[in-house]
Scaffold this motif. Structure first.
Motif, PDB file in Angstrom:
ATOM      1  N   LYS A 255      21.356 -14.707 -14.625  1.00  0.00           N
ATOM      2  CA  LYS A 255      20.092 -14.141 -15.104  1.00  0.00           C
ATOM      3  C   LYS A 255      19.380 -13.375 -13.980  1.00  0.00           C
ATOM      4  CE  LYS A 255      15.837 -15.451 -17.487  1.00  0.00           C
ATOM      5  NZ  LYS A 255      15.988 -14.385 -18.503  1.00  0.00           N
ATOM      6  N   ASP A 288      20.027 -16.794 -21.512  1.00  0.00           N
ATOM      7  CA  ASP A 288      18.984 -17.608 -22.151  1.00  0.00           C
ATOM      8  C   ASP A 288      19.546 -18.395 -23.339  1.00  0.00           C
ATOM      9  OD1 ASP A 288      17.087 -16.731 -20.357  1.00  0.00           O
ATOM     10  OD2 ASP A 288      16.384 -15.081 -21.640  1.00  0.00           O
ATOM     11  N   GLU A 292      19.574 -22.458 -23.849  1.00  0.00           N
ATOM     12  CA  GLU A 292      18.991 -23.078 -25.037  1.00  0.00           C
ATOM     13  C   GLU A 292      20.004 -23.946 -25.770  1.00  0.00           C
ATOM     14  OE1 GLU A 292      15.912 -24.103 -27.418  1.00  0.00           O
ATOM     15  OE2 GLU A 292      15.842 -22.826 -25.617  1.00  0.00           O
TER      16      GLU A 292
END
Length: 461
Positions: A255, A288, A292
């Motif tokens: 990220k 992401d 999650e």
């Protein structure tokens, strides 16, 4: 108890029906027998009179003829017609003896003797001469003494004895079979809901020996399987936690690189390349999504450890006290651990009784395992905002640094080194309390060497 009451009521009603039916049948039988006897006697008197009239005409006797001659006519008629009369009216209706008493010729002693014999049952019929108006004597039909009242009394006494025996059998069945089985029948239900861990006590009652043995084997089997499931769940959680931490750093780096590309950090002129920035955005989004998914997987895995669906129903606070006494009083007495189960008010609770029992069981088990045997006290209180169940036990007290982790899944404190377990009990108890919109709080009093668990369940869920 309702089933036992129904059993007694059914038995009483059954014997009332038998009593009424037996007396009705007996009375009907006696009446039928008397009616048959009366008809037979009426027919016999008519037949005897016809023979009497025929004899006076045939032999030109002076009316009335002698009592001895009339007695011969009676004996002759009864002997000739015996088979016919017995066939039509029954043997019991046929008299054992028929005696004639003359009004003018019979002696007083003879008459009195015939009409007043205690050992016989006699019926007297008037006997008229040929003109049908002159009473010349009496025909006495004598039967063996059959005291129907005594027979009826004997019948009722037998029914009463049978009733008492039936009640005694019902009481024995209720005490030796129904009541013990009613207690035993609750055990599988509680076992399936994980409310109890103790085995059924052995009993001298041979009726349930094999049943108790089988249920205890089932209990051992369930507990062993549950232990394996807890161990597998712990291993699974450990594996997932390791994976999560292992993925966390690479995903964070991905990220970070994606964000750097999207800002043009790696371009020589420092300008943002739109195509690179677009691809970097997609990479960041995928990172992401991975984070999650890992988080959701861990949450679902930890959630499956506790299998509980609330079933909200009203019950009384006293039922929880009875549950604790039934499940733990004998065990605590055997372990010589002082205890008390108290409540301030027998209020009606609208919640899940089974769930609350599971919470109390988990904390009581911990109190027994980690306590030092000096005492366990339980207070069930009704307050304005809900219900507070406070459990205190003397024993090894956890430090302040450990208390925040006491309700974590598969976590075990420093006092659990030599005590068996998987660290799932308090986690399960707290989850159930939260499903009931309540919570559990823990306090440690190192000065008094006491652990305290406060369970809060709101009122009117």
């Amino acid at each position: 108890m309702k089933k036992l009451a129904k059993l007694y009521i059914f038995t009483v009603l059954l014997f009332v029906a038998l009593f009424v039916a037996a007396n009705l049948i007996f009375a009907t039988s006696v009446k039928k027998s008397n009616d048959a006897s009366n008809i037979l006697m009426n027919r016999a008197v008519d037949g005897i009179r016809q023979n009497y009239i025929f004899s006076t005409i045939q032999y030109s006797y002076i009316d009335p003829i002698s009592g001895a001659e009339i007695q011969k006519i009676i004996d002759s008629y009864m002997e000739e017609n015996r088979a016919t009369l017995e066939k039509e009216y029954g043997k019991r209706a046929f008299p054992d003896e028929v005696v004639y008493i003359s009004v003018s010729h019979g002696s007083g002693a003879e008459s009195t003797g015939l009409l007043n014999k205690d050992s016989n049952r006699e019926k007297v019929w008037a006997f008229y001469g040929g003109d049908e108006t002159t009473l010349i004597g009496f025909v006495v039909f004598r039967y063996k003494n059959e005291n129907f009242r005594e027979l009826q009394l004997l019948l009722n006494v037998c029914l009463a004895i049978a009733f008492l025996l039936a009640i005694a059998i019902c009481i024995y069945i209720s005490r030796a079979v129904l009541r013990p089985f009613e207690k035993l029948s609750d055990y599988p239900v509680k076992l399936s809901k994980n409310e109890i861990t103790e085995k059924l006590p052995e009993t001298k009652n041979r009726l349930f020996g094999r049943f108790i043995w089988g249920v205890n084997m089932l209990s051992d089997n369930i507990q062993n399987k549950q232990k394996k499931v807890d161990e597998l769940s712990r291993d699974q959680m450990t594996m997932l936690t390791t994976i999560a931490h292992g993925i966390k750093t690479p995903v964070a780096n991905i990220k970070l690189y994606a964000d750097a590309i999207s800002t043009g950090l790696y371009q020589e002129n420092g300008e943002i390349n739109k195509s690179d920035a677009e691809i970097a955005g997609k990479i960041s989004k995928n990172a992401d999504d991975i984070t999650e998914i890992v988080k959701e997987l861990i949450d679902k895995t930890s959630g499956t450890v506790v299998d509980f669906e609330p079933d909200i129903r009203p019950f009384y606070l006293k039922e929880l006290v009875e549950f604790l006494e039934e499940e733990y009083s004998n065990r605590l007495n055997v372990l010589s651990i002082p205890f008390s189960f108290e409540m301030n008010h027998n209020a009606m609770v609208k919640s899940d009784k089974s769930g609350i029992c599971r919470i109390l069981s988990q904390i009581m088990e911990n109190a027994i395992k980690y306590g030092n045997g000096e005492g366990i006290n339980v207070n069930l209180n009704k307050e304005e905002d809900g219900y507070y169940f406070v459990i205190k036990n003397k024993g090894n007290v956890l430090g302040e640094k450990e208390l925040p982790y006491i309700f974590n899944s598969f976590w075990r404190g420093s006092n659990a080194e030599k005590v068996g377990g998987n660290g799932i009990g308090l986690f399960e108890a707290k989850k159930i309390a939260q499903c009931l919109y309540g919570d559990i709080y823990v306090k440690a009093n190192s000065e008094e060497n006491e652990m305290e668990f406060d369970i809060y369940i709101p009122d009117n869920i």
